[in-house]
Design an enzyme around this catalytic site. Structure first.
Site, PDB file in Angstrom:
ATOM      1  N   VAL A  46      36.147 -86.387  30.308  1.00 36.78           N
ATOM      2  CA  VAL A  46      35.029 -85.596  30.815  1.00 36.78           C
ATOM      3  C   VAL A  46      34.130 -85.133  29.665  1.00 36.78           C
ATOM      4  O   VAL A  46      32.899 -85.100  29.801  1.00 36.78           O
ATOM      5  CB  VAL A  46      35.531 -84.403  31.667  1.00 36.78           C
ATOM      6  N   CYS A  47      34.728 -84.814  28.526  1.00 36.34           N
ATOM      7  CA  CYS A  47      33.925 -84.368  27.374  1.00 36.34           C
ATOM      8  C   CYS A  47      33.021 -85.491  26.878  1.00 36.34           C
ATOM      9  O   CYS A  47      31.854 -85.252  26.547  1.00 36.34           O
ATOM     10  CB  CYS A  47      34.831 -83.879  26.251  1.00 36.34           C
ATOM     11  N   THR A  48      33.541 -86.700  26.847  1.00 37.91           N
ATOM     12  CA  THR A  48      32.727 -87.836  26.436  1.00 37.91           C
ATOM     13  C   THR A  48      31.584 -88.038  27.428  1.00 37.91           C
ATOM     14  O   THR A  48      30.431 -88.219  27.024  1.00 37.91           O
ATOM     15  CB  THR A  48      33.593 -89.109  26.318  1.00 37.91           C
TER      16      THR A  48
END
Length: 158
Positions: A46-48
């Site tokens: 999700v961070c990417t």
């Protein structure tokens, strides 16, 4: 936790920008509004997606005069690799000492995983006076911010 109307806590931390420089919030208010996008960890799903979405929409932020920074507790060296692998053109602030997440009230622990002291997924918009004009904080690391709302908040920052 930092709220809208509060003075943004000042900090100095390493900035991964292809090299490693020192970044002090109060010394960069001329580039305001500043969008501080906190994320739990580089190289995670999700961070990417979130950081790549900010990159994909970077022109829209620049059009409203905003400067975007990602903030995580990863080392500046890991963050530079993350920037390179994902073609990120904005700087990533390394809160390796976990002081910024504490000052902004966005520290999170994953007790069940044994992972402690990462950033919640959160976004703060800071105006040229150093005031927080908009904030969004999620207790669910799987939820991304509303990017249009972030851009609109940056455009409205005074």
């Amino acid at each position: 936790m930092v709220n809208v109307g509060d003075e943004a806590p000042d900090f100095t931390a390493p900035l991964a920008n292809g090299d490693v420089d020192s970044f002090t919030l109060s010394e960069n208010l001329d580039d305001a509004p500043l969008v501080l996008a906190f994320f739990p960890g580089a190289f995670t799903g999700v961070c990417t997606t979130e950081m790549c979405t900010f990159q994909d929409q970077l022109a829209g932020f620049e059009d409203v005069g905003a400067t975007v920074y990602g903030v995580s507790v990863d080392s500046p060296f890991s963050l530079n690799e993350f920037r390179e692998k994902n073609g990120l053109e904005f700087g990533l602030v390394s809160d390796f000492n976990k002081e910024i997440i504490d000052d902004y009230g966005v520290r999170m622990d994953f007790d069940d995983l044994g992972v402690y002291g990462v950033a919640k997924r959160a976004v703060f918009v800071v105006n040229a006076d150093g005031e927080v004009t908009w904030s969004w904080v999620s207790d669910d690391p799987g939820v991304e911010p509303d990017y249009d709302a972030v851009r609109e908040a940056a455009e409205a920052a005074e």
